[in-house]
Design an enzyme around this catalytic site. Structure first.
Site, mmCIF file in Angstrom:
data_model
loop_
_atom_site.group_PDB
_atom_site.id
_atom_site.type_symbol
_atom_site.label_atom_id
_atom_site.label_comp_id
_atom_site.label_asym_id
_atom_site.label_seq_id
_atom_site.Cartn_x
_atom_site.Cartn_y
_atom_site.Cartn_z
ATOM 1 N N GLU A 38 10.455 0.530 10.036
ATOM 2 C CA GLU A 38 11.387 1.659 9.871
ATOM 3 C C GLU A 38 10.624 2.889 10.301
ATOM 4 O O GLU A 38 9.691 3.306 9.621
ATOM 5 C CB GLU A 38 11.793 1.836 8.409
ATOM 6 C CG GLU A 38 12.556 0.698 7.798
ATOM 7 C CD GLU A 38 13.981 0.633 8.273
ATOM 8 O OE1 GLU A 38 14.398 1.521 9.052
ATOM 9 O OE2 GLU A 38 14.676 -0.318 7.882
ATOM 10 N N CYS A 62 13.315 10.369 7.260
ATOM 11 C CA CYS A 62 13.328 9.840 8.632
ATOM 12 C C CYS A 62 14.726 9.927 9.240
ATOM 13 O O CYS A 62 14.869 10.091 10.447
ATOM 14 C CB CYS A 62 12.809 8.416 8.655
ATOM 15 S SG CYS A 62 13.492 7.388 7.361
ATOM 16 N N GLU A 70 10.146 14.634 16.317
ATOM 17 C CA GLU A 70 10.405 14.655 14.883
ATOM 18 C C GLU A 70 9.464 15.641 14.198
ATOM 19 O O GLU A 70 8.245 15.512 14.280
ATOM 20 C CB GLU A 70 10.197 13.246 14.311
ATOM 21 C CG GLU A 70 10.579 13.141 12.862
ATOM 22 C CD GLU A 70 10.432 11.725 12.319
ATOM 23 O OE1 GLU A 70 9.463 11.049 12.680
ATOM 24 O OE2 GLU A 70 11.299 11.312 11.534
ATOM 25 N N LYS A 87 0.847 -1.200 0.000
ATOM 26 C CA LYS A 87 0.000 0.000 0.000
ATOM 27 C C LYS A 87 0.881 1.248 0.000
ATOM 28 O O LYS A 87 1.597 1.503 0.959
ATOM 29 C CB LYS A 87 -0.896 0.049 1.227
ATOM 30 C CG LYS A 87 -1.853 1.257 1.172
ATOM 31 C CD LYS A 87 -2.568 1.508 2.470
ATOM 32 C CE LYS A 87 -1.798 2.420 3.412
ATOM 33 N NZ LYS A 87 -1.640 3.810 2.950
#
Lengths: 493, 305
Positions: A273, A307, A404, A199
């Protein structure tokens, strides 16, 4: 809304006026996009069971690019059934050599259509064409090439361990590197002998659907690769589907934790991840001009939607002012704007939602007392944009240092000793990546061996290679992608 | 913090380190800039205005120097609205002739001096040569540093040498040629740049053109970064001149991109940036004509002087 830090330095460089580059847009006229995209199941584009579609936008213009099928439980079920069938009937019966031929074919076809892929990636995701052309697309092909090479050598990759495919892999990828993440997921899975249901992210499905066209043309047996498009709900159907043997997810730590809970107690293999808040450490003996360039590549690459972005800058006190001033001048020379323009350095923020997230953090940084410096570059009226941003006067207890942001926002702190910077760098729930800048080799080894991060770069940043494992410590993830590590995640022994 | 120029820094520790891989990556990124349409025309004309038309051959003759001066003043008669070049660069013996030929044109005469190209001569001879050139009318002096002393680690010698030549120059502008092809490492290039600027250089220049490699983009970038740091520290704007090996317009534009994005637009000026080249001017002219007419013309339409 932002106050700019008063810069007291007298000798600043002047980047405005004079010689300006004319627009040099890559032409998108040759790129054919359909108005509507269905799921890709069992080798065919397939109407969604419930008939629902959603729009995917160009974040630089806010215009609709196409309608894309919204996946329901029934669609996911059909895709998993197709993948199981593809595994039992075709893929598990092929020799490694024959699997490799298909994967090589996909790699070559990506190369042949590189320009088209690059343009669509920039249209759909907002990233500058320079990056999609020079990084995303070539690396995507490279991952397919690399893993194709392993397909017939699994016995040698893992000697005496009798490697066997896992079965059907359910894969969910993020919106920051749509095609490349698909390559990271699909290539090792296929090489190891698995079939996949993947997806793509709801804001960036188009290059995956173009990849589906390639997979069709490459004549892959039906059901070996399936794409179901949709948002989080669709992803959760994949994760919880009972006939999935392996779940691979790249995305936020929050969703990663939900997935981890949902597969607990099942036999599903799992790789995650997740997020990061990487420390980029500049020692006083570093090659400073190149370090500044590395800082820029570390945080402003792909609008900071990375990331492993080097979002926390630590500079040794003796050179801290120098580095900050150089960085500010360098930020002034960055070009923000049309992602399709070949001269654009920083493109559009991927979605309105992400823009809101970043702006909230900027507001927060301001309220927390951060000194915010933003490049004075002109910003287009339409679309989602954030000027490159540097925030000083912050400490470990600021939320903008802890969380983040996933945008072109860099915090800068100073340190005096290696022990101090290691403590600060490791003082985070994340542990995906890090960077060290110094001219002295022994310092590199001393610092990098103490950093609790999965990937550490020395005197460079944001470099990727198919042969190198990539993944995180702590809340940045479980397992590794890339290299032999990435292959073993799709095998049972 | 502004450092005054009469403080002599320690040249063994002054210069920051240079990472060659990083420099080459940066150059590669400059080279992805796509310069089109009006911005290309602007760059072509700007580059032409920055050319130091050069002839430095043993077989140079008064006739050749006169031709070169005429070319400098009238690069291409068929084109209107194009700039003159910045200077004509010749050996000392031709300075007076060039000066007379160019008189009233606003084009400077530059002369190489200090036992160009090797620099192997007694200090007194070098200074005499510089004074001779200035007396003959040179506006700019292109000196060479003693690479032998530099590679020995005798940095103080280089500082003294440049400072002495600067003094001998009087009001003439001093360009210091590092001969980067002989210095070889980027760390050396950076250090030699710093020494030259602190000793009084108005310009730093890559090469004599007699050694291969001559100017390269990585070397030029390192020198531009040195100029930037010197400006940050002192507020003084030093000029840059890559010389040798820049033969076509495309490469010249890439240099201008480096200058613009490293030092900003103030340096996009013949007072602060020059190309030392002999064949570049005609390629620039050819590209200008191409931009105007849409077609390339035969090189035979461009005078070769």
């Amino acid at each position: 809304m932002l106050k700019e830090t008063e810069l007291k330095r007298p000798n600043r460089l002047n980047f405005t006026g004079g010689w300006n580059y004319d627009p040099a847009p890559e032409s998108a006229s040759n790129v054919k996009l359909k108005e509507t995209y269905q799921h890709f199941i069992n080798g065919k584009f397939t109407e969604p069971e419930e008939g629902k579609y959603f729009a995917t936008l160009n974040p630089a213009t806010e215009e609709k690019l196409a309608d894309v099928a919204d996946g329901s439980a029934a669609d996911v079920d059909a895709a998993v059934k197709a993948a199981r069938n593809g595994y039992n009937k075709y893929w598990s019966k092929l020799s490694g050599r024959d699997r490799a031929r298909y994967i090589y074919r996909i790699a070559r076809m990506i190369q042949e259509r590189a320009r088209e892929f690059a343009i669509i990636e920039s249209l759909d995701g907002g990233k500058p064409i320079r990056e999609s052309r020079d990084v995303d697309v070539p690396l995507s092909a490279a991952y397919f090439f690399y893993y194709a090479g392993w397909a017939d050598k699994l016995e040698y990759a893992f000697p005496n361990r009798n490697p066997k495919p896992v079965g059907v892999a359910g894969q969910i990828i993020p919106w920051n590197f749509p095609l490349m993440m698909a390559a990271w997921k699909i290539a090792p899975a296929l090489a190891a002998g698995n079939t996949v249901v993947l997806k793509p992210a709801e804001t960036t499905p188009l290059t995956c659907l173009k990849l589906a066209e390639i997979i069709q043309e490459a004549d892959l047996p039906p059901g070996v690769v399936n794409f179901v498009t949709g948002a989080g709900a669709t992803g959760s159907e994949i994760v919880s589907h009972p006939d999935i043997d392996k779940v691979a997810f790249t995305g936020s730590t929050k969703v990663g934790k939900m997935i981890h809970k949902s597969v607990a107690g099942t036999n599903k293999k799992l790789t995650l991840e997740l997020g990061g808040k990487a420390a980029n450490i500049v020692m006083d003996d570093a090659p400073l001009d190149q370090a500044v360039e590395g800082i820029v590549n570390g945080i402003f690459f792909n609008q900071g939607h990375v990331c492993c972005a080097g979002s926390r800058l630590f500079v040794q006190e003796g050179v801290a002012d120098t580095v900050r001033d150089k960085l500010i001048d360098r930020m002034e020379s960055l070009i923000v704007g049309d992602p399709l323009d070949k001269n654009t350095d920083i493109g559009a923020i991927n979605s309105q939602k992400q823009l809101q997230t970043i702006n909230n953090y900027l507001e927060l940084g301001l309220n927390e007392g951060g000194e915010i410096y933003q490049s004075s570059c002109p910003i287009p009226d339409k679309g989602y944009w954030v000027a490159p941003t540097l925030i000083g006067n912050v400490s470990q207890s600021h939320r903008i240092v802890q969380e983040e942001i996933f945008g072109p926002v860099l915090t800068i702190q100073t340190f005096r000793t290696p022990a101090e910077v290691i403590e600060k760098a490791n003082n985070t729930p994340y542990g995906l990546s890090g960077g060290v800048w110094t001219d002295k080799g022994s310092k590199i080894f001393n610092l990098t061996s103490q950093l609790r991060a999965g990937v550490v770069w020395a005197n460079t940043y944001n470099k990727f290679d198919p042969t190198s494992p990539f993944g995180g410590y702590k809340e940045s993830g479980i397992g590794r992608e890339g290299g032999l590590h990435g292959l073993s995640a799709y095998l049972k022994f | 913090m502004t450092q005054t120029l009469n403080e002599i820094p320690d040249f063994k520790t002054l210069s920051p380190r240079v990472d060659q891989v990083g420099v080459e990556e940066r150059v590669a990124r400059f080279n992805t800039r796509s310069i089109k349409k009006d911005s290309k025309m602007y760059a072509l004309k700007l580059a032409l205005s920055m050319v130091d038309l050069t002839t430095l051959e043993g077989m140079d003759s008064p006739g050749k120097v006169r031709q070169l001066c005429y070319k400098a003043m009238h690069p291409h008669e068929k084109l209107e609205d194009i700039p003159k070049v910045a200077a004509v660069c010749v050996y000392p013996s031709f300075v007076r002739l060039a000066k007379e030929t160019l008189s009233g044109s606003g084009i400077n005469v530059a002369s190489v001096a200090t036992a160009f190209p090797s620099g192997w001569a007694p200090m007194k001879a070098k200074l005499d040569e510089v004074r001779y050139c200035v007396d003959e009318g040179a506006d700019e002096i292109d000196m060479v540093i003693s690479r032998g002393e530099f590679l020995k680690g005798n940095y103080g010698y280089i500082y003294d040498e440049v400072a002495a030549v600067k003094e001998a120059c009087g009001s003439a502008h001093l360009k210091v040629i590092l001969e980067t092809g002989e210095l070889q490492t980027l760390d050396n290039v950076r250090r030699a740049s710093d020494i030259s600027m602190y000793a009084g250089a108005d310009f730093i220049k890559t090469s004599t053109g007699k050694i291969s490699p001559a100017a390269t983009q990585p070397v030029t970038l390192v020198m531009l970064e040195a100029i930037r740091d010197f400006y940050y520290k002192t507020g003084k704007k030093i000029g840059m001149k890559p010389a040798g090996g820049i033969r076509d317009a495309k490469l010249a534009i890439r240099y201008l991109v480096m200058v613009k994005e490293t030092l900003g637009i103030d340096w996009l000026d013949p007072d602060l940036f020059r190309f030392g080249a002999s064949s570049l001017a005609n390629d620039l002219l050819m590209q200008i004509v191409k931009q105007q007419t849409g077609a390339y013309q035969s090189l035979d339409y461009f005078s070769k002087d």
